[in-house]
Design a protein around this motif. Sequence first.
Motif, mmCIF file in Angstrom:
data_model
loop_
_atom_site.group_PDB
_atom_site.id
_atom_site.type_symbol
_atom_site.label_atom_id
_atom_site.label_comp_id
_atom_site.label_asym_id
_atom_site.label_seq_id
_atom_site.Cartn_x
_atom_site.Cartn_y
_atom_site.Cartn_z
ATOM 1 N N ALA A 98 -25.263 17.543 0.145
ATOM 2 C CA ALA A 98 -24.391 18.520 0.855
ATOM 3 C C ALA A 98 -22.971 18.640 -0.137
ATOM 4 O O ALA A 98 -22.633 17.668 -0.615
ATOM 5 N N PRO A 99 -22.389 19.802 0.174
ATOM 6 C CA PRO A 99 -21.187 19.852 -0.555
ATOM 7 C C PRO A 99 -20.082 18.748 -0.121
ATOM 8 O O PRO A 99 -19.910 18.589 0.850
ATOM 9 N N GLY A 100 -19.357 18.470 -1.289
ATOM 10 C CA GLY A 100 -18.234 17.548 -0.882
ATOM 11 C C GLY A 100 -18.676 15.971 -0.702
ATOM 12 O O GLY A 100 -17.846 15.096 -0.036
ATOM 13 N N ALA A 101 -19.874 15.934 -1.110
ATOM 14 C CA ALA A 101 -20.208 14.332 -0.992
ATOM 15 C C ALA A 101 -19.329 13.504 -2.062
ATOM 16 O O ALA A 101 -19.122 13.890 -3.154
ATOM 17 N N SER A 102 -19.120 12.428 -1.395
ATOM 18 C CA SER A 102 -18.023 11.312 -2.208
ATOM 19 C C SER A 102 -18.377 10.045 -1.786
ATOM 20 O O SER A 102 -18.505 9.767 -0.403
ATOM 21 N N LEU A 103 -18.190 9.177 -2.624
ATOM 22 C CA LEU A 103 -18.380 7.606 -2.368
ATOM 23 C C LEU A 103 -17.073 7.274 -1.235
ATOM 24 O O LEU A 103 -16.969 6.620 -0.722
ATOM 25 N N LEU A 104 -16.150 8.187 -1.513
ATOM 26 C CA LEU A 104 -14.769 7.811 -0.544
ATOM 27 C C LEU A 104 -15.042 8.083 0.652
ATOM 28 O O LEU A 104 -14.393 7.425 1.756
ATOM 29 N N SER A 105 -16.021 9.137 1.263
ATOM 30 C CA SER A 105 -16.340 9.549 2.424
ATOM 31 C C SER A 105 -17.602 8.593 2.912
ATOM 32 O O SER A 105 -17.885 8.742 4.031
ATOM 33 N N GLY A 106 -18.360 8.024 1.941
ATOM 34 C CA GLY A 106 -19.496 7.073 2.325
ATOM 35 C C GLY A 106 -20.768 7.370 1.887
ATOM 36 O O GLY A 106 -21.648 6.860 2.195
ATOM 37 N N GLU A 157 -18.420 19.831 -6.258
ATOM 38 C CA GLU A 157 -18.244 19.238 -5.112
ATOM 39 C C GLU A 157 -16.546 19.507 -4.547
ATOM 40 O O GLU A 157 -16.279 19.159 -3.507
ATOM 41 N N GLY A 158 -15.909 20.062 -5.769
ATOM 42 C CA GLY A 158 -14.578 20.567 -5.433
ATOM 43 C C GLY A 158 -13.524 19.669 -5.463
ATOM 44 O O GLY A 158 -12.237 19.853 -4.750
ATOM 45 N N PHE A 159 -13.515 18.618 -6.019
ATOM 46 C CA PHE A 159 -12.229 17.584 -5.866
ATOM 47 C C PHE A 159 -11.376 17.669 -7.141
ATOM 48 O O PHE A 159 -10.460 17.068 -6.996
ATOM 49 N N TRP A 160 -11.750 18.653 -7.930
ATOM 50 C CA TRP A 160 -10.793 18.633 -9.113
ATOM 51 C C TRP A 160 -9.880 19.832 -8.811
ATOM 52 O O TRP A 160 -8.559 20.056 -9.685
ATOM 53 N N TYR A 161 -10.065 20.565 -7.878
ATOM 54 C CA TYR A 161 -9.013 21.713 -7.593
ATOM 55 C C TYR A 161 -9.105 21.814 -6.012
ATOM 56 O O TYR A 161 -9.920 21.417 -5.314
ATOM 57 N N GLY A 162 -8.147 22.526 -5.479
ATOM 58 C CA GLY A 162 -7.944 23.024 -4.200
ATOM 59 C C GLY A 162 -7.948 21.889 -3.122
ATOM 60 O O GLY A 162 -7.124 21.036 -3.663
ATOM 61 N N ALA A 163 -8.555 21.987 -2.100
ATOM 62 C CA ALA A 163 -8.259 20.800 -1.140
ATOM 63 C C ALA A 163 -9.327 20.062 -0.971
ATOM 64 O O ALA A 163 -9.590 19.692 0.189
ATOM 65 N N GLY A 164 -10.353 19.686 -1.895
ATOM 66 C CA GLY A 164 -11.234 18.772 -1.839
ATOM 67 C C GLY A 164 -10.974 17.425 -1.385
ATOM 68 O O GLY A 164 -11.273 16.992 -0.350
ATOM 69 N N LEU A 165 -9.867 16.729 -2.203
ATOM 70 C CA LEU A 165 -9.676 15.385 -1.526
ATOM 71 C C LEU A 165 -8.796 15.403 -0.305
ATOM 72 O O LEU A 165 -8.608 14.692 0.335
ATOM 73 N N SER A 166 -7.704 16.474 -0.692
ATOM 74 C CA SER A 166 -6.836 16.348 0.602
ATOM 75 C C SER A 166 -7.517 16.727 2.053
ATOM 76 O O SER A 166 -7.027 16.440 2.886
ATOM 77 N N GLY A 167 -8.310 17.618 1.803
ATOM 78 C CA GLY A 167 -9.171 17.863 3.187
ATOM 79 C C GLY A 167 -9.805 16.687 3.667
ATOM 80 O O GLY A 167 -9.951 16.423 4.616
ATOM 81 N N LEU A 168 -10.455 15.873 2.595
ATOM 82 C CA LEU A 168 -11.492 14.632 3.068
ATOM 83 C C LEU A 168 -10.276 13.645 3.753
ATOM 84 O O LEU A 168 -10.623 13.226 4.903
ATOM 85 N N LEU A 169 -9.183 13.367 3.019
ATOM 86 C CA LEU A 169 -8.215 12.608 3.767
ATOM 87 C C LEU A 169 -7.712 13.063 4.909
ATOM 88 O O LEU A 169 -7.356 12.323 5.955
ATOM 89 N N GLY A 170 -7.472 14.606 5.302
ATOM 90 C CA GLY A 170 -6.699 15.185 6.527
ATOM 91 C C GLY A 170 -7.681 14.786 7.485
ATOM 92 O O GLY A 170 -7.420 14.376 8.897
ATOM 93 N N GLN A 171 -9.071 14.907 7.343
ATOM 94 C CA GLN A 171 -10.064 14.652 8.149
ATOM 95 C C GLN A 171 -10.222 13.215 8.826
ATOM 96 O O GLN A 171 -10.347 13.135 10.083
ATOM 97 N N MET A 172 -9.918 12.284 7.977
ATOM 98 C CA MET A 172 -9.917 10.982 8.316
ATOM 99 C C MET A 172 -8.580 10.669 9.178
ATOM 100 O O MET A 172 -8.595 9.860 9.779
ATOM 101 N N ALA A 173 -7.668 11.410 8.911
ATOM 102 C CA ALA A 173 -6.270 11.217 9.500
ATOM 103 C C ALA A 173 -6.221 11.656 10.785
ATOM 104 O O ALA A 173 -5.498 11.239 11.613
#
Length: 357
Positions: A98-106, A157-173
């Motif tokens: 899926a788009p946005g897959a990351s070890l940070l999110s599991g 995956e979109g982590f180098w630009y835009g809201a990839g990382l910040s969106g992941l963290l915002g969802q967790m917050a």
Amino acid sequence: DGLLQAQPGMPAGFAAGILSPAAQGQPAPLAALLHWEAAIWQLHPAHFAVATVLVQVGVGLAILFGGDGRIGRTGLWAWIGWGVLVWVGAEALGGVLAPGASLLSGSPGAVLGYVVAAALLLLPVEAWSDGRATLWLERTVAAFLLLGAGLQMLPLEGFWYGAGLSGLLGQMASSPQPGPLAVPIHVVGAWTAADPLLWNTLVFTLLVGLAVALLLGGAGRVATGAGLLLFLLVWWFGQDFGTLGTGVATDPNLAPVLAMLLVSARLGRLSARPVPVGRISPAWREKGGALGVATGLGGALAGAPCPPPGKSGAPPPPTTRATGRAPRRCPEPLGARPVPLLPLRVGRRRHDRTAEG
């Protein structure tokens, strides 16, 4: 995991809170499978929830009390089969497609870590004594880290630009949690939104650096400490402590599993002499079997029956060369002799596994 599956909100919330979100962004065949499972679950949610609890708790009891005997190894094989089904049919391959897959999110999923851990526990006892199991533990953690680094590196995956990382963290917050835990996530999310290239480079470097340290130097003191700190931060900022406060969490997520594997590798490095792994006394083995029967999956304990009583002066049975351990002995009747309260003394030789005390 079985106890988490027994949460009151799980029967009604599993299909809508776990299966349907996991289907989003997946390839068509996998998404269709997940939607079909959600529809089947909603037909009899309570029955499926109870069955899932019994399977997971029963297999866990078999592994915990079965040791390295037939019951324990059967439980490990059962968990591997169950874990593969869950990883495909509930976790959607850990979300790696899926788009946005990351070890940070599991990703690639805690269940895959469980399956790998069960496979390592099926290694012979000698592998835990001569260091081979420790080496495989280190390689396993390094492989997960390199896979996570690969996911962070992919541009799609979109982590180098835009809201990839910040969106992941915002969802967790935004997940239910105490305010003091959510505020730091919001702050770091704002930092990542300001410079995603810098922060993704930092994450990628940390994952690759720790993996290389484990592959080249093993689970040393520095590598283990750095890894545990990294996994704690990932579990907090990226996985929200497994979202255990939502009422529909099915596992504590991937970071604690990797931390457990890393600690096991460190303990293997620190072991000065071979230590028998998975050996449980006959009394506890019987108790574990009783608990397993109570859940429906513990079953009757396997093993050779006690030999008939012989002469008191007869020598003990020889050690079996194939397994390296002595045949089963019957425990003496309660009260046959007093139990001395003496400290445990382990033999000094490396290959001496006997204990007197």
